[in-house]
Write an enzyme that holds these catalytic residues in place. Structure first.
Site, PDB file in Angstrom:
ATOM      1  N   TYR A  89      -6.391   0.845  10.488  1.00 37.49           N
ATOM      2  CA  TYR A  89      -7.816   1.126  10.555  1.00 37.49           C
ATOM      3  C   TYR A  89      -8.364   1.041  11.979  1.00 37.49           C
ATOM      4  O   TYR A  89      -9.385   1.649  12.292  1.00 37.49           O
ATOM      5  CB  TYR A  89      -8.607   0.151   9.666  1.00 37.49           C
ATOM      6  CG  TYR A  89      -8.397   0.345   8.187  1.00 37.49           C
ATOM      7  CD1 TYR A  89      -7.589   1.367   7.688  1.00 37.49           C
ATOM      8  CD2 TYR A  89      -8.991  -0.512   7.272  1.00 37.49           C
ATOM      9  CE1 TYR A  89      -7.402   1.529   6.338  1.00 37.49           C
ATOM     10  CE2 TYR A  89      -8.808  -0.353   5.909  1.00 37.49           C
ATOM     11  CZ  TYR A  89      -8.006   0.673   5.445  1.00 37.49           C
ATOM     12  OH  TYR A  89      -7.822   0.829   4.089  1.00 37.49           O
ATOM     13  N   LYS A 139       6.087  -4.842   4.785  1.00 34.96           N
ATOM     14  CA  LYS A 139       7.105  -3.791   4.637  1.00 34.96           C
ATOM     15  C   LYS A 139       8.102  -3.962   5.780  1.00 34.96           C
ATOM     16  O   LYS A 139       8.389  -3.051   6.553  1.00 34.96           O
ATOM     17  CB  LYS A 139       6.455  -2.411   4.663  1.00 34.96           C
ATOM     18  CG  LYS A 139       7.381  -1.273   4.211  1.00 34.96           C
ATOM     19  CD  LYS A 139       7.856  -1.419   2.779  1.00 34.96           C
ATOM     20  CE  LYS A 139       8.706  -0.201   2.387  1.00 34.96           C
ATOM     21  NZ  LYS A 139       9.355  -0.401   1.069  1.00 34.96           N
ATOM     22  N   ASP A 171       5.803  -2.394  -1.966  1.00 28.93           N
ATOM     23  CA  ASP A 171       6.103  -1.658  -3.191  1.00 28.93           C
ATOM     24  C   ASP A 171       6.489  -2.613  -4.320  1.00 28.93           C
ATOM     25  O   ASP A 171       6.045  -2.454  -5.467  1.00 28.93           O
ATOM     26  CB  ASP A 171       7.191  -0.609  -2.950  1.00 28.93           C
ATOM     27  CG  ASP A 171       8.347  -1.116  -2.097  1.00 28.93           C
ATOM     28  OD1 ASP A 171       8.270  -2.242  -1.577  1.00 28.93           O
ATOM     29  OD2 ASP A 171       9.330  -0.360  -1.952  1.00 28.93           O
ATOM     30  N   ASP A 195      -6.138  -3.601   1.028  1.00 32.55           N
ATOM     31  CA  ASP A 195      -7.100  -2.680   0.426  1.00 32.55           C
ATOM     32  C   ASP A 195      -6.555  -2.131  -0.884  1.00 32.55           C
ATOM     33  O   ASP A 195      -7.246  -2.082  -1.909  1.00 32.55           O
ATOM     34  CB  ASP A 195      -7.372  -1.541   1.422  1.00 32.55           C
ATOM     35  CG  ASP A 195      -8.619  -0.741   1.079  1.00 32.55           C
ATOM     36  OD1 ASP A 195      -9.255  -1.025   0.045  1.00 32.55           O
ATOM     37  OD2 ASP A 195      -8.960   0.178   1.842  1.00 32.55           O
ATOM     38  N   ASP A 199      -7.602  -3.408  -5.071  1.00 33.62           N
ATOM     39  CA  ASP A 199      -8.135  -2.443  -6.029  1.00 33.62           C
ATOM     40  C   ASP A 199      -7.255  -2.386  -7.271  1.00 33.62           C
ATOM     41  O   ASP A 199      -7.755  -2.266  -8.394  1.00 33.62           O
ATOM     42  CB  ASP A 199      -8.236  -1.051  -5.396  1.00 33.62           C
ATOM     43  CG  ASP A 199      -9.510  -0.891  -4.570  1.00 33.62           C
ATOM     44  OD1 ASP A 199     -10.096  -1.922  -4.192  1.00 33.62           O
ATOM     45  OD2 ASP A 199      -9.911   0.259  -4.302  1.00 33.62           O
TER      46      ASP A 199
END
Length: 307
Positions: A89, A139, A171, A195, A199
């Site tokens: 971001y 990751k 994952d 993020d 959600d």
């Protein structure tokens, strides 16, 4: 301008910030700096609000509202801690340019060790106040940035021998969040992964309309907002769920204003309204009472007045 200088200055002088949702289909203009979402990112960055607390708690009354089986989600109570000032971001270089006649988009995943260490400390300290379990999500098997993330989290963890530290790739974490969510106490992760995971965790609780959040820095100033977006497709229809915003105000009282007693009253009022069967459309089940945004808010106010 999505965030005028005067507004930013006022926020910086405040004890706390209660933020609504921004953005709609007509706001996706080419100049990203003029989009409403850019104002929120600037607010987080300028005020150094780097630690985003996103609790995912299933109220027992809503166990049937989740899309997962009750035996999977019963008792879910986790804190997703999202780093908020770095990652894709904010990393440079970024943008869209032309190479050999073709458009190329670039975003840069970037963290330095100090940025990782400070959110890791918050993660361990948060776990100490809960069930002493911290899962770091990265990751590291593919991304060098995430290799550094894991190394620094392990280094910081040596100062917290009483907290059980585990690691999952993003994952695998997404899969386990759906398969066995009760294993998680505190999850600490980067901006992008946080993020996405928060959600996804919303569906464990029945609806994203139930999830509040707090963005904190080194002091007591914080920004409090629902996890959900602005949902322009249901604007003005009196069907949106106001509980995430109401619960965000409870977090404001607890984290910034030092009034856990008042925060407890708000959360108790929300629980009592749910126990009484009030439901907005997103959490409605047969046998409960479907109400609109205003009526749900009024019911919470009434429950507060009875306390």
């Amino acid at each position: 301008m999505p965030l005028p200088d005067a507004t930013l200055a006022l926020c910086g002088k405040s004890d706390a910030i209660l933020f609504g949702s921004v953005g709609g289909p007509t706001d996706e203009i080419p100049d990203r700096t003029k989009r409403p979402g850019a104002g929120l990112l600037k607010l987080r960055k300028t005020l150094s609000l780097y630690a985003n607390f996103r609790p995912a708690v299933l109220f027992p009354e809503l166990i049937g509202a989740s899309t997962l089986r009750p035996e999977i989600v019963e008792g879910v109570d986790m804190m997703i801690l999202r780093e908020l000032n770095g990652d894709l971001y904010f990393g440079e270089p970024r943008g869209v340019h032309v190479e050999n006649g073709k458009r190329v988009g670039i975003n840069t995943m970037r963290y330095n060790e100090d940025e990782i260490a400070r959110i890791a400390h918050v993660g361990f300290q948060t776990a100490r106040k809960r069930r002493h379990k911290l899962c770091s999500v990265d990751k590291a098997n593919v991304l060098e940035t995430m290799q550094l993330w894991r190394e620094v989290v392990i280094e910081v963890g040596r100062s917290y021998p009483d907290v059980e530290l585990s690691h999952l790739y993003i994952d695998a974490a997404a899969m386990m969040l759906i398969r066995n969510p009760r294993q998680f106490d505190v999850i600490v992760t980067g901006n992008v992964f946080g993020d996405i995971l928060s959600d996804a965790a919303a569906m464990l609780t029945g609806s994203i309309g139930m999830l509040p959040s707090a963005s904190m820095g080194e002091g007591t100033l914080g920004l409090f907002e629902p996890v959900h977006g602005s949902a322009p497709d249901i604007a003005g229809q009196d069907i949106a769920n106001p509980l995430a915003s109401i619960l965000s105000s409870a977090m404001l009282l607890r984290y910034s204003l030092g009034r856990p007693d008042e925060a407890d009253k708000i959360e108790k009022a929300v629980r009592s309204v749910l126990a009484a069967g009030y439901r907005t459309a997103d959490i409605y089940q047969p046998g409960t009472r479907k109400v609109g945004t205003a009526e749900m808010g009024e019911a919470v106010v009434a429950a507060l007045e009875l306390d």
